[in-house]
Enzyme design. Structure first.
Site, PDB file in Angstrom:
ATOM      1  NE  ARG A  80       8.223  -4.200  33.507  1.00  0.00           N
ATOM      2  CZ  ARG A  80       6.898  -4.074  33.432  1.00  0.00           C
ATOM      3  NH1 ARG A  80       6.240  -3.427  34.358  1.00  0.00           N
ATOM      4  NH2 ARG A  80       6.242  -4.608  32.431  1.00  0.00           N
ATOM      5  CG  ASN A 114       3.619  -9.447  26.313  1.00  0.00           C
ATOM      6  OD1 ASN A 114       2.901  -9.692  27.270  1.00  0.00           O
ATOM      7  ND2 ASN A 114       4.162 -10.385  25.558  1.00  0.00           N
ATOM      8  CG  ASP A 116       7.999  -7.407  25.354  1.00  0.00           C
ATOM      9  OD1 ASP A 116       7.679  -7.420  24.152  1.00  0.00           O
ATOM     10  OD2 ASP A 116       7.766  -8.375  26.114  1.00  0.00           O
ATOM     11  CG  HIS A 131      -2.492  -4.382  29.005  1.00  0.00           C
ATOM     12  ND1 HIS A 131      -2.386  -5.651  29.540  1.00  0.00           N
ATOM     13  CD2 HIS A 131      -3.825  -4.128  28.938  1.00  0.00           C
ATOM     14  CE1 HIS A 131      -3.588  -6.140  29.785  1.00  0.00           C
ATOM     15  NE2 HIS A 131      -4.485  -5.240  29.420  1.00  0.00           N
ATOM     16  N   GLY A 201       0.450 -17.655  25.896  1.00  0.00           N
ATOM     17  CA  GLY A 201       1.243 -17.187  27.032  1.00  0.00           C
ATOM     18  C   GLY A 201       0.563 -16.173  27.924  1.00  0.00           C
ATOM     19  CB  SER A 203      -2.260 -16.332  33.788  1.00  0.00           C
ATOM     20  OG  SER A 203      -2.495 -14.962  34.050  1.00  0.00           O
ATOM     21  CG  ASN A 227      -0.392 -20.311  28.978  1.00  0.00           C
ATOM     22  OD1 ASN A 227      -0.211 -19.238  28.420  1.00  0.00           O
ATOM     23  ND2 ASN A 227      -0.364 -20.445  30.289  1.00  0.00           N
ATOM     24  CB  ALA A 245       5.189 -19.537  23.365  1.00  0.00           C
TER      25      ALA A 245
HETATM   26  C1  BJW Z   1       4.408 -19.499  29.067  1.00  0.00           C
HETATM   27  C2  BJW Z   1       5.768 -19.504  29.004  1.00  0.00           C
HETATM   28  C3  BJW Z   1       6.303 -19.945  27.808  1.00  0.00           C
HETATM   29  C4  BJW Z   1       5.317 -18.787  30.921  1.00  0.00           C
HETATM   30  N1  BJW Z   1       5.498 -20.320  26.814  1.00  0.00           N
HETATM   31  N2  BJW Z   1       3.618 -19.891  28.078  1.00  0.00           N
HETATM   32  C5  BJW Z   1     -13.790  -8.545  37.057  1.00  0.00           C
HETATM   33  C6  BJW Z   1     -14.230  -8.686  35.749  1.00  0.00           C
HETATM   34  C7  BJW Z   1     -13.728  -7.875  34.749  1.00  0.00           C
HETATM   35  C8  BJW Z   1     -12.761  -6.928  35.014  1.00  0.00           C
HETATM   36  C9  BJW Z   1     -12.342  -6.793  36.313  1.00  0.00           C
HETATM   37  C10 BJW Z   1     -12.851  -7.575  37.308  1.00  0.00           C
HETATM   38  N3  BJW Z   1     -12.269  -7.202  38.471  1.00  0.00           N
HETATM   39  C11 BJW Z   1     -11.378  -6.214  38.208  1.00  0.00           C
HETATM   40  C12 BJW Z   1     -11.428  -5.959  36.897  1.00  0.00           C
HETATM   41  C13 BJW Z   1     -10.626  -4.980  36.173  1.00  0.00           C
HETATM   42  C14 BJW Z   1      -9.151  -5.276  36.039  1.00  0.00           C
HETATM   43  C15 BJW Z   1      -8.832  -6.760  36.175  1.00  0.00           C
HETATM   44  O1  BJW Z   1      -8.838  -7.519  35.225  1.00  0.00           O
HETATM   45  N4  BJW Z   1      -8.450  -7.200  37.353  1.00  0.00           N
HETATM   46  C16 BJW Z   1      -8.153  -8.610  37.581  1.00  0.00           C
HETATM   47  C17 BJW Z   1      -6.855  -8.739  38.365  1.00  0.00           C
HETATM   48  C18 BJW Z   1      -9.338  -9.251  38.206  1.00  0.00           C
HETATM   49  N5  BJW Z   1      -8.813  -4.832  34.734  1.00  0.00           N
HETATM   50  C19 BJW Z   1      -8.510  -3.559  34.495  1.00  0.00           C
HETATM   51  O2  BJW Z   1      -8.488  -2.724  35.378  1.00  0.00           O
HETATM   52  C20 BJW Z   1      -8.274  -3.161  33.064  1.00  0.00           C
HETATM   53  N6  BJW Z   1      -9.082  -2.071  32.706  1.00  0.00           N
HETATM   54  C21 BJW Z   1     -10.411  -2.157  32.731  1.00  0.00           C
HETATM   55  O3  BJW Z   1     -11.005  -3.165  33.051  1.00  0.00           O
HETATM   56  O4  BJW Z   1     -11.022  -1.002  32.299  1.00  0.00           O
HETATM   57  C22 BJW Z   1     -12.463  -0.985  32.294  1.00  0.00           C
HETATM   58  C23 BJW Z   1     -13.056  -1.642  31.093  1.00  0.00           C
HETATM   59  C24 BJW Z   1     -14.336  -2.116  31.167  1.00  0.00           C
HETATM   60  C25 BJW Z   1     -14.914  -2.736  30.072  1.00  0.00           C
HETATM   61  C26 BJW Z   1     -14.228  -2.849  28.871  1.00  0.00           C
HETATM   62  C27 BJW Z   1     -12.967  -2.355  28.807  1.00  0.00           C
HETATM   63  C28 BJW Z   1     -12.376  -1.780  29.909  1.00  0.00           C
HETATM   64  C29 BJW Z   1      -6.837  -2.736  32.872  1.00  0.00           C
HETATM   65  C30 BJW Z   1      -5.892  -3.875  32.998  1.00  0.00           C
HETATM   66  C31 BJW Z   1      -4.457  -3.380  32.917  1.00  0.00           C
HETATM   67  C32 BJW Z   1      -3.478  -4.511  33.113  1.00  0.00           C
HETATM   68  N7  BJW Z   1      -2.200  -3.992  33.269  1.00  0.00           N
HETATM   69  C33 BJW Z   1      -1.097  -4.903  33.546  1.00  0.00           C
HETATM   70  C34 BJW Z   1       0.081  -4.110  34.112  1.00  0.00           C
HETATM   71  C35 BJW Z   1       0.690  -3.245  33.089  1.00  0.00           C
HETATM   72  C36 BJW Z   1       1.816  -2.566  33.711  1.00  0.00           C
HETATM   73  C37 BJW Z   1       3.086  -3.300  33.598  1.00  0.00           C
HETATM   74  O5  BJW Z   1       3.363  -4.005  32.617  1.00  0.00           O
HETATM   75  O6  BJW Z   1       3.809  -3.145  34.538  1.00  0.00           O
HETATM   76  O7  BJW Z   1      -0.757  -5.623  32.358  1.00  0.00           O
HETATM   77  S1  BJW Z   1      -1.457  -6.175  34.725  1.00  0.00           S
HETATM   78  C38 BJW Z   1      -0.414  -7.378  34.005  1.00  0.00           C
HETATM   79  O8  BJW Z   1      -1.264  -8.498  33.718  1.00  0.00           O
HETATM   80  C39 BJW Z   1       0.065  -6.779  32.652  1.00  0.00           C
HETATM   81  C40 BJW Z   1      -0.239  -7.927  31.728  1.00  0.00           C
HETATM   82  O9  BJW Z   1      -0.362  -7.437  30.413  1.00  0.00           O
HETATM   83  C41 BJW Z   1      -1.474  -8.534  32.292  1.00  0.00           C
HETATM   84  C42 BJW Z   1      -1.751  -9.933  31.861  1.00  0.00           C
HETATM   85  O10 BJW Z   1      -0.756 -10.797  32.365  1.00  0.00           O
HETATM   86  P1  BJW Z   1      -0.342 -12.061  31.508  1.00  0.00           P
HETATM   87  O11 BJW Z   1       0.262 -11.624  30.232  1.00  0.00           O
HETATM   88  O12 BJW Z   1      -1.476 -12.988  31.432  1.00  0.00           O
HETATM   89  O13 BJW Z   1       0.852 -12.624  32.404  1.00  0.00           O
HETATM   90  P2  BJW Z   1       0.833 -13.739  33.574  1.00  0.00           P
HETATM   91  O14 BJW Z   1       2.154 -13.648  34.252  1.00  0.00           O
HETATM   92  O15 BJW Z   1      -0.372 -13.639  34.400  1.00  0.00           O
HETATM   93  O16 BJW Z   1       0.749 -15.118  32.767  1.00  0.00           O
HETATM   94  C43 BJW Z   1       1.793 -15.592  31.954  1.00  0.00           C
HETATM   95  C44 BJW Z   1       1.421 -16.980  31.450  1.00  0.00           C
HETATM   96  O17 BJW Z   1       2.412 -17.421  30.557  1.00  0.00           O
HETATM   97  C45 BJW Z   1       1.310 -18.029  32.577  1.00  0.00           C
HETATM   98  O18 BJW Z   1       0.071 -18.719  32.437  1.00  0.00           O
HETATM   99  C46 BJW Z   1       2.477 -18.978  32.302  1.00  0.00           C
HETATM  100  O19 BJW Z   1       2.164 -20.341  32.562  1.00  0.00           O
HETATM  101  C47 BJW Z   1       2.694 -18.775  30.829  1.00  0.00           C
HETATM  102  N8  BJW Z   1       4.061 -18.995  30.393  1.00  0.00           N
HETATM  103  N9  BJW Z   1       6.255 -19.027  30.253  1.00  0.00           N
HETATM  104  C48 BJW Z   1       4.131 -20.261  27.050  1.00  0.00           C
HETATM  105  N10 BJW Z   1       7.637 -19.995  27.659  1.00  0.00           N
END
Ligand code: BJW
Length: 261
Positions: A80, A114, A116, A131, A201, A203, A227, A245
């Site tokens: 990546r 993101n 990137d 992140h 953008g 989910s 979105n 977007a």
């Molecule tokens: C378009 C489009 C176009 C397409 N135009 N739109 C329950 C409650 C609360 C928290 C938790 C819970 N259970 C577990 C947790 C914790 C966990 C969590 O959230 N888990 C869930 C899976 C349930 N979270 C964590 O562990 C986080 N830390 C944490 O909670 O620490 C404790 C804390 C407590 C209190 C306060 C603060 C902190 C850390 C999260 C780290 C996320 N990391 C990642 C991976 C990074 C590594 C990597 O990049 O490889 O980050 S996960 C991955 O998901 C990445 C992204 O940033 C993140 C979000 O994804 P995103 O951006 O939403 O992407 P998609 O693919 O899901 O969606 C894209 C959207 O775009 C879609 O809807 C499409 O339709 C749309 N789209 N093309 C407009 N052209």
């Protein structure tokens, strides 16, 4: 061909007009996710060709995965990191930097999930990478953080050693599941203080990022979503614009600039 559909468009111009304060400059906060970079050719996470395809999340995006098989995790991120030179900011990134230029200093904050570098290359200045960043790595031992994007860093999947303490293996500067996102206090302040919160953008699956919308709403911000598909928290928006977007943002930003003038 994806059509642009504006849901709740009725409230669009009127409500936006109401959002501009009469006694001080407008404050805007923006949250972006993988969808804004999709039109630049960067895969989203949970889409059909999502980044996780072929990889279990636990294997490549958790501290445990790194401990168990750091070669595999490093190779995943090296691929990546190399991809960054092949992608360019799109009209969505550019529209947001244009908006920032039109705002008073200190009144625009862009929070991105993101990793990137397309927002900064598109000209955005006040940017928080909650992140992490693909361009950066961090020493596991002394925590030294540095940019590692020279050809010598990217030409193969060998580990990079720390220039400060000599440890043989640095990790990606990425927030994995179970780790605390960066700059939480600063980004929550921007969200709570804003008049207008734009969410683009993403989910709505991953917290605490997905919870920022509720925080903005509770503190009285006007919330607008953009979105391709309705996100999990779509019901919380005052306005939701469904589509690409890169098509929606230039139109919306122009409309907002016209209102602000
Ligand atoms: C378009 C489009 C176009 C397409 N135009 N739109 C329950 C409650 C609360 C928290 C938790 C819970 N259970 C577990 C947790 C914790 C966990 C969590 O959230 N888990 C869930 C899976 C349930 N979270 C964590 O562990 C986080 N830390 C944490 O909670 O620490 C404790 C804390 C407590 C209190 C306060 C603060 C902190 C850390 C999260 C780290 C996320 N990391 C990642 C991976 C990074 C590594 C990597 O990049 O490889 O980050 S996960 C991955 O998901 C990445 C992204 O940033 C993140 C979000 O994804 P995103 O951006 O939403 O992407 P998609 O693919 O899901 O969606 C894209 C959207 O775009 C879609 O809807 C499409 O339709 C749309 N789209 N093309 C407009 N052209």
């Amino acid at each position: 061909m994806v059509s642009i559909q504006i849901v709740l468009a009725l409230s669009n111009i009127m409500a936006l007009t109401d959002v501009i304060p009469s006694d001080r400059p407008l404050r805007v906060a923006v949250l972006t996710g993988a969808g804004i970079s999709a039109e630049s050719g960067v895969n989203t996470f949970r889409g059909q060709d999502g980044l996780w395809n072929g990889h279990r999340i636990e294997d490549v995006a958790t501290p445990e995965g790194w401990i168990i098989d750091s070669e595999k995790v490093w190779a995943f991120y090296q691929e990546r990191r190399r991809q960054l030179k092949d992608v360019e900011p799109n009209s969505g990134h550019l529209a947001l930097s244009e908006l920032e230029k039109r705002m008073e200093a200190g009144c625009f904050t862009l929070i991105t999930q993101n990793v990137d570098d397309l927002h900064e290359r598109g000209g955005t200045e006040n940017l928080i990478h909650m992140h992490g960043e693909l361009r950066l790595v961090r020493c596991e031992v002394c925590e030294h953080k540095f940019e590692a994007m020279d050809s010598k860093h990217l030409e193969n999947d060998e580990f990079i050693s720390c220039p400060e303490c000599g440890h043989a293996k640095v990790r990606p500067e990425i927030v994995w599941f179970g780790e605390m996102p960066f700059k939480m206090t600063e980004l929550q302040r921007a969200v709570i203080d804003c008049d207008l919160f734009l969410v683009i953008g993403t989910s709505g699956n991953v917290y605490p990022a997905a919870g920022l919308l509720g925080q903005a709403l509770s503190s009285g911000s006007y919330c607008v979503g953009f979105n391709l598909e309705p996100p999990l928290n779509v019901d919380l928006f005052h306005e939701f614009h469904q589509g690409l977007a890169g098509e929606l943002l230039p139109l919306f930003v122009q409309e907002l600039i016209d209102i602000m003038m």
